[in-house]
Motif scaffolding. Sequence first.
Motif, PDB file in Angstrom:
ATOM      1  N   PHE A 101     -56.673 -15.498 -17.994  1.00 29.62           N
ATOM      2  CA  PHE A 101     -57.924 -15.807 -18.662  1.00 29.62           C
ATOM      3  C   PHE A 101     -59.123 -15.193 -17.958  1.00 29.62           C
ATOM      4  CE2 PHE A 101     -56.421 -18.870 -21.717  1.00 29.62           C
ATOM      5  CZ  PHE A 101     -55.195 -19.237 -21.191  1.00 29.62           C
ATOM      6  N   ASN A 123     -41.055 -13.401 -17.794  1.00 31.42           N
ATOM      7  CA  ASN A 123     -41.717 -14.419 -18.611  1.00 31.42           C
ATOM      8  C   ASN A 123     -43.113 -13.972 -19.003  1.00 31.42           C
ATOM      9  OD1 ASN A 123     -39.673 -16.519 -18.505  1.00 31.42           O
ATOM     10  ND2 ASN A 123     -40.198 -16.680 -16.348  1.00 31.42           N
ATOM     11  N   GLU A 124     -43.425 -14.157 -20.263  1.00 29.91           N
ATOM     12  CA  GLU A 124     -44.765 -13.841 -20.751  1.00 29.91           C
ATOM     13  C   GLU A 124     -45.785 -14.757 -20.080  1.00 29.91           C
ATOM     14  OE1 GLU A 124     -45.093 -14.103 -25.003  1.00 29.91           O
ATOM     15  OE2 GLU A 124     -47.144 -14.799 -24.891  1.00 29.91           O
ATOM     16  N   LYS A 125     -46.911 -14.205 -19.690  1.00 29.75           N
ATOM     17  CA  LYS A 125     -47.973 -15.005 -19.092  1.00 29.75           C
ATOM     18  C   LYS A 125     -49.306 -14.675 -19.740  1.00 29.75           C
ATOM     19  CE  LYS A 125     -45.884 -15.441 -14.507  1.00 29.75           C
ATOM     20  NZ  LYS A 125     -46.039 -15.180 -13.051  1.00 29.75           N
ATOM     21  N   LEU A 126     -50.160 -15.662 -19.748  1.00 33.12           N
ATOM     22  CA  LEU A 126     -51.521 -15.453 -20.214  1.00 33.12           C
ATOM     23  C   LEU A 126     -52.465 -15.564 -19.025  1.00 33.12           C
ATOM     24  CD1 LEU A 126     -52.074 -17.432 -23.556  1.00 33.12           C
ATOM     25  CD2 LEU A 126     -51.855 -14.973 -23.236  1.00 33.12           C
ATOM     26  N   LEU A 180     -58.989 -21.201 -30.848  1.00 33.64           N
ATOM     27  CA  LEU A 180     -58.680 -19.785 -31.008  1.00 33.64           C
ATOM     28  C   LEU A 180     -59.498 -19.210 -32.149  1.00 33.64           C
ATOM     29  CD1 LEU A 180     -56.819 -17.362 -30.246  1.00 33.64           C
ATOM     30  CD2 LEU A 180     -55.228 -18.204 -31.984  1.00 33.64           C
ATOM     31  N   ARG A 196     -52.522 -11.072 -22.593  1.00 33.59           N
ATOM     32  CA  ARG A 196     -51.087 -11.367 -22.533  1.00 33.59           C
ATOM     33  C   ARG A 196     -50.400 -10.333 -21.654  1.00 33.59           C
ATOM     34  NH1 ARG A 196     -47.459 -10.367 -27.602  1.00 33.59           N
ATOM     35  NH2 ARG A 196     -45.508 -11.415 -27.084  1.00 33.59           N
ATOM     36  N   PHE A 200     -56.597 -12.520 -26.690  1.00 34.92           N
ATOM     37  CA  PHE A 200     -57.032 -13.614 -27.558  1.00 34.92           C
ATOM     38  C   PHE A 200     -58.486 -13.962 -27.235  1.00 34.92           C
ATOM     39  CE2 PHE A 200     -52.805 -14.533 -29.051  1.00 34.92           C
ATOM     40  CZ  PHE A 200     -51.975 -14.233 -27.979  1.00 34.92           C
TER      41      PHE A 200
END
Lengths: 117, 110
Positions: A108, A103-106, A46, A97, A34
């Motif tokens: 940065f 569990n999905e994590k983001l 976004l 991502r 993203f």
Amino acid sequence: GAVVSQHPSRVICKSGTSVKIECRSLDFQATTMFWYRQFPKQSLMLMATSNEGSKATYEQGVEKDKFLINHASLTLSTLTVTSAHPEDSSFYICSARDLTGSNEKLFFGSGTQLSVL
Amino acid sequence: KQEVTQIPAALSVPEGENLVLNCSFTDSAIYNLQWFRQDPGKGLTSLLLIQSSQREQTSGRLNASLDKSSGRSTLYIAASQPGDSATYLCAVFNNNDMRFGAGTRLTVKP
């Protein structure tokens, strides 16, 4: 832990030039990345969703021809600000991502401060 | 180097409860602090932005506070709903550096 590298951290350029920002996931494969931007004193917003191997999905009001996104590999997405103008001066940050694990994590990047003169 | 911590990492509550999410940061020299919501597969949605000179911001059932001197922020959600289920992240911004917490995964059970 997972790391996302964003480069450069700061760039100053002349109006009319193009600037490329790279976002790399260093130890995981990111099918989705993203891109966000934050204007002074405003919220982070976004800009677009980048999926590996396909065209990016842009949020309303974001010009796809001006902000070119390429996600050619599972670990690299690039954002190119074409023909930059002073109003494009902003803080840009990417996130990747990570779908490994339950569990999905983001994760940065550290952001890029763009100043267009 | 700024570090941002969110507690708890996960939270499960019954519908209708009021709840508080916590965010702490180590460097009080910030420009602003933001709270975001992340839904699976989606990018972040900005919920509240608190400038460094402000103490709190409110939007609907959400209230965020900021105490710079102690390096803390809280996000208060009133009358929680199943639709509030998501991961909530806080981020602090200092000129050209933004740091995110790891998030709190909230589940609101009907």
